[in-house]
Design an enzyme around this catalytic site. Sequence first.
Site, PDB file in Angstrom:
ATOM      1  N   PRO A 133      -1.627  -4.059   2.285  1.00  0.00           N
ATOM      2  CA  PRO A 133      -2.991  -4.217   2.818  1.00  0.00           C
ATOM      3  C   PRO A 133      -4.042  -4.779   1.847  1.00  0.00           C
ATOM      4  O   PRO A 133      -4.969  -4.090   1.438  1.00  0.00           O
ATOM      5  CB  PRO A 133      -3.339  -2.799   3.262  1.00  0.00           C
ATOM      6  CG  PRO A 133      -2.588  -1.932   2.306  1.00  0.00           C
ATOM      7  CD  PRO A 133      -1.298  -2.660   2.035  1.00  0.00           C
ATOM      8  N   CYS A 134      -3.914  -6.069   1.551  1.00  0.00           N
ATOM      9  CA  CYS A 134      -4.888  -6.709   0.665  1.00  0.00           C
ATOM     10  C   CYS A 134      -6.267  -6.806   1.322  1.00  0.00           C
ATOM     11  O   CYS A 134      -7.271  -6.960   0.627  1.00  0.00           O
ATOM     12  CB  CYS A 134      -4.386  -8.076   0.219  1.00  0.00           C
ATOM     13  SG  CYS A 134      -3.823  -9.142   1.557  1.00  0.00           S
ATOM     14  N   HIS A 135      -6.346  -6.672   2.648  1.00  0.00           N
ATOM     15  CA  HIS A 135      -7.643  -6.701   3.329  1.00  0.00           C
ATOM     16  C   HIS A 135      -8.495  -5.482   2.983  1.00  0.00           C
ATOM     17  O   HIS A 135      -9.699  -5.483   3.206  1.00  0.00           O
ATOM     18  CB  HIS A 135      -7.462  -6.809   4.854  1.00  0.00           C
ATOM     19  CG  HIS A 135      -6.721  -5.656   5.457  1.00  0.00           C
ATOM     20  ND1 HIS A 135      -5.346  -5.563   5.417  1.00  0.00           N
ATOM     21  CD2 HIS A 135      -7.154  -4.555   6.106  1.00  0.00           C
ATOM     22  CE1 HIS A 135      -4.968  -4.447   6.020  1.00  0.00           C
ATOM     23  NE2 HIS A 135      -6.050  -3.810   6.449  1.00  0.00           N
TER      24      HIS A 135
END
Length: 177
Positions: A133-135
Amino acid sequence: MVYTCKYKSSIGDILLATDEIGLIGLWFEGQKYFANTLPDEHITQETEILTETIKWLDMYFSGEEPNFTPPLHPSGSSFRQAVWQILLQIPYGQTITYGEIARKLAETKNTSRMSAQAVGGAVGHNEISIIIPCHRVVGTNGSLTGYAGGIDKKISLLELEHTDMSRFFVPKKGTAL
């Protein structure tokens, strides 16, 4: 061999890619670095890993926190792998800053500091977005920046997870963090 399939999400089409070990790519159509690690030779065919990934995405996009992670096989340097391992630990609906990731990395490497910019580069080159989850990574000042899929998708993903968005903002073009 690498296998691919497309997934239609509520915020755009996604290309999925896997090898025999696990998912190697999850890219929004048209995003920065789109499928840049996908080998020329691949087969469009759903596999068990892709089916499991689709099940995960169906749960996620229905607003439910998935209770499993499909097999993952990200490819990158040991530094990038270390950053991505930290990303996998960010809880659903929560965020972390690039600086916090740098501090965590420095602790694990037993060094006094680590570059937040280097962390940003590793986060930006995550080939398995959403699941890794780089967001959920934001600027220290609350800026929503640095998502290869686009800021609009980053906002949509955070809102889907019911993240408190009140302290975040989209920086004007050309402004520094």
